[in-house]
Design a protein around this motif. Structure first.
Motif, mmCIF file in Angstrom:
data_model
loop_
_atom_site.group_PDB
_atom_site.id
_atom_site.type_symbol
_atom_site.label_atom_id
_atom_site.label_comp_id
_atom_site.label_asym_id
_atom_site.label_seq_id
_atom_site.Cartn_x
_atom_site.Cartn_y
_atom_site.Cartn_z
ATOM 1 N N LEU A 49 0.744 -1.233 0.031
ATOM 2 C CA LEU A 49 -0.038 0.259 0.051
ATOM 3 C C LEU A 49 0.750 1.203 -0.092
ATOM 4 N N GLU A 50 2.065 1.073 0.222
ATOM 5 C CA GLU A 50 2.903 2.242 -0.157
ATOM 6 C C GLU A 50 2.852 3.050 -1.126
ATOM 7 N N GLY A 51 2.522 4.398 -1.131
ATOM 8 C CA GLY A 51 2.179 5.102 -1.908
ATOM 9 C C GLY A 51 0.835 5.201 -2.795
ATOM 10 N N LYS A 52 0.147 4.426 -2.211
ATOM 11 C CA LYS A 52 -1.307 4.117 -2.695
ATOM 12 C C LYS A 52 -2.232 5.126 -2.101
ATOM 13 N N ARG A 53 -3.342 5.279 -2.633
ATOM 14 C CA ARG A 53 -4.521 6.060 -2.152
ATOM 15 C C ARG A 53 -5.430 5.251 -1.412
ATOM 16 N N ILE A 54 -5.561 5.465 -0.086
ATOM 17 C CA ILE A 54 -6.569 4.877 0.776
ATOM 18 C C ILE A 54 -7.659 5.682 1.181
ATOM 19 N N GLY A 55 -8.910 5.439 0.703
ATOM 20 C CA GLY A 55 -10.009 6.083 1.541
ATOM 21 C C GLY A 55 -10.477 5.562 2.899
ATOM 22 N N TYR A 56 -10.887 6.630 3.738
ATOM 23 C CA TYR A 56 -11.220 6.272 5.142
ATOM 24 C C TYR A 56 -12.271 7.479 5.611
ATOM 25 N N GLY A 105 -10.800 10.034 11.677
ATOM 26 C CA GLY A 105 -11.097 9.897 13.281
ATOM 27 C C GLY A 105 -11.993 8.680 13.540
ATOM 28 N N SER A 106 -12.239 7.708 12.488
ATOM 29 C CA SER A 106 -13.054 6.650 12.748
ATOM 30 C C SER A 106 -12.255 5.445 13.549
ATOM 31 N N THR A 107 -12.894 4.255 13.762
ATOM 32 C CA THR A 107 -12.070 3.135 14.277
ATOM 33 C C THR A 107 -11.579 2.370 12.943
ATOM 34 N N ALA A 108 -12.168 2.574 11.784
ATOM 35 C CA ALA A 108 -11.476 2.217 10.715
ATOM 36 C C ALA A 108 -10.106 2.888 10.318
ATOM 37 N N HIS A 109 -10.241 4.253 10.721
ATOM 38 C CA HIS A 109 -8.954 4.995 10.522
ATOM 39 C C HIS A 109 -8.034 4.590 11.485
ATOM 40 N N HIS A 110 -8.142 4.143 12.643
ATOM 41 C CA HIS A 110 -7.220 3.559 13.467
ATOM 42 C C HIS A 110 -6.623 2.078 12.918
ATOM 43 N N ASN A 111 -7.744 1.373 12.149
ATOM 44 C CA ASN A 111 -7.079 0.348 11.721
ATOM 45 C C ASN A 111 -6.137 0.315 10.488
ATOM 46 N N ILE A 112 -6.539 1.392 9.787
ATOM 47 C CA ILE A 112 -5.196 1.718 8.944
ATOM 48 C C ILE A 112 -4.181 1.911 9.203
ATOM 49 N N LEU A 113 -4.003 2.838 10.504
ATOM 50 C CA LEU A 113 -2.912 3.336 11.074
ATOM 51 C C LEU A 113 -2.061 1.953 11.788
ATOM 52 N N GLN A 114 -2.929 1.175 12.536
ATOM 53 C CA GLN A 114 -2.341 0.259 13.026
ATOM 54 C C GLN A 114 -1.703 -1.083 11.881
ATOM 55 N N ALA A 115 -2.511 -1.125 10.844
ATOM 56 C CA ALA A 115 -1.948 -2.172 10.035
ATOM 57 C C ALA A 115 -0.661 -1.489 9.196
ATOM 58 N N LEU A 116 -0.465 -0.316 8.904
ATOM 59 C CA LEU A 116 0.667 0.346 8.416
ATOM 60 C C LEU A 116 1.656 0.264 9.427
ATOM 61 N N HIS A 117 1.590 0.554 10.684
ATOM 62 C CA HIS A 117 2.577 0.498 11.717
ATOM 63 C C HIS A 117 3.162 -1.008 11.658
ATOM 64 N N ASP A 126 3.832 7.604 4.097
ATOM 65 C CA ASP A 126 3.970 6.713 2.929
ATOM 66 C C ASP A 126 2.947 6.298 2.267
ATOM 67 N N VAL A 127 1.786 6.768 2.630
ATOM 68 C CA VAL A 127 0.468 6.581 1.764
ATOM 69 C C VAL A 127 -0.082 7.826 1.630
ATOM 70 N N ARG A 128 -1.206 7.777 0.867
ATOM 71 C CA ARG A 128 -2.099 8.959 0.703
ATOM 72 C C ARG A 128 -3.332 8.708 1.188
ATOM 73 N N LEU A 129 -3.832 9.252 2.315
ATOM 74 C CA LEU A 129 -5.039 9.301 2.752
ATOM 75 C C LEU A 129 -5.986 10.057 2.369
ATOM 76 N N ILE A 130 -7.011 9.685 1.733
ATOM 77 C CA ILE A 130 -8.376 10.088 1.123
ATOM 78 C C ILE A 130 -9.505 10.163 1.990
#
Length: 335
Positions: free
Chosen positions: A160-167, A170-182, A190-194
């Motif tokens: 997903l590095e460099g990819k556009r990720i929709g979200y 401040g949601s629970t799914a937002h946290h899941n993205i951050l955790q998965a990336l971490h 390292d990604v584009r959060l949209i």
């Protein structure tokens, strides 16, 4: 005596303590995310939907923020709207209750902070934010389920590095993205959060506006049912909560108990027989359509199946520490 804030954190438990460590020690480092979040807050007061809401003119009206696009939140809220026992109990105190729909919990929190809302049903990240910033009383946990990251083809998280990720910010799914990336050594930068509305995420992925999205149920299941080439590439645990402003909880402790009792009564009613579950699902599906103007892609059976998995069935989830999975970890040392 233990402070209210500490009581809240103890009630919410280990899940939110994990989130606290992640947010405060890792931080938010995406410039696009910061810009989007500021714009959202500034516009909420004049939101085309929320700006038309009529919140209680007196403190005798209990205003509740809920999410028609949240699987269990919508179902529980729709059943509580129709709870005659709750209405009668509140009427005995000279109170009435009103429910107001929002796209996500962070938006509910904006109106909670302004004093427009007294009660909110939302995911773990909005709950953590409210506990940390505004001060709340958490009455109950109402879901432990899975959030998903969806893409158009199988991908590893590191891809997903460099990819556009929709979200939804401040949601629970937002946290899941951050955790998965971490977990893969990636940062937000390292990604584009949209930032998008959760209801717009599947179409945005199909149209090529984003490369993946993160969302809570039923959005991932709806997306997979609508688009044959969509796949889930990651899942993360998530939970939702019922919480009250401290001002309201201090002033109306009996009402707090009655509202929590209504949620428990709702869950027991749903478990009692299949016809109850189907009826509540029809209410929730209609509420989602009324809010977005879109038909629910899922069938009644699919929606009910998700509810049974996330709300009515308590399953054991084994969480093995990462270090135990390493080649020199405990699992590899077992004879």
């Amino acid at each position: 005596m233990m402070s209210r804030k500490m009581k809240v954190l103890l009630v919410v438990g280990g899940c939110l303590l994990t989130l606290i460590a992640f947010v405060y020690f890792r931080g938010w480092d995406g410039e696009e995310v910061k810009r989007d979040s500021i714009a959202t807050v500034q516009e909420l007061a004049k939101h085309p939907i929320y700006g038309k809401y009529s919140f209680g003119e007196t403190d005798k009206v209990i205003d509740v923020g809920m999410q028609p696009l949240g699987l269990t939140i919508s179902l529980i809220s729709e059943a509580m709207k129709r709870d005659a026992i709750l209405k009668a109990a509140l009427a005995g105190q000279g109170l009435e209750i009103r429910f107001h729909p929002f796209f996500k919990g962070t938006e509910s929190n904006f109106f909670l902070a302004r004093g427009d809302l007294d009660v909110v049903l939302a995911g773990d990240m909005p709950t953590l934010t409210a506990a940390s910033v505004y001060g709340i009383t958490v009455g109950a946990q109402n879901r432990v389920g899975l959030n998903s990251i969806v893409a158009k083809r199988p991908l590893l998280i590191k891809e997903l590095e460099g990819k556009r990720i929709g979200y939804a910010f401040g949601s629970t799914a937002h946290h899941n993205i951050l955790q998965a990336l971490h977990t893969e050594g990636l940062r937000e930068a390292d990604v584009r959060l949209i930032q998008l509305k959760v209801s717009d995420l599947p179409d945005a992925l199909d149209h090529g506006e984003i490369d993946a999205f993160a969302a809570w149920e039923p959005t991932p299941t709806i997306a997979l049912a609508k688009f044959d080439d969509f796949v889930i590439i990651h899942r993360g645990l998530a939970s939702t909560y019922l919480y009250f402003s401290n001002t309201f909880a201090d002033r109306y402790p009996k009402a707090v108990h009655q509202i929590v009792a209504s949620q428990l009564r709702t869950i027991n009613w749903l478990k009692r027989q299949k016809s109850n579950l189907r009826m509540a699902c029809s209410w929730a599906m209609q509420a989602g359509k009324d809010f977005t103007g879109r038909d629910m892609v899922l069938s009644m059976e699919q929606y009910a199946s998700l509810i049974e998995r996330d709300l009515l069935t308590v399953e054991n989830v084994s969480i093995i520490p990462r270090q135990d999975l390493e080649t020199d970890g405990r699992l590899f040392r077992v004879p």
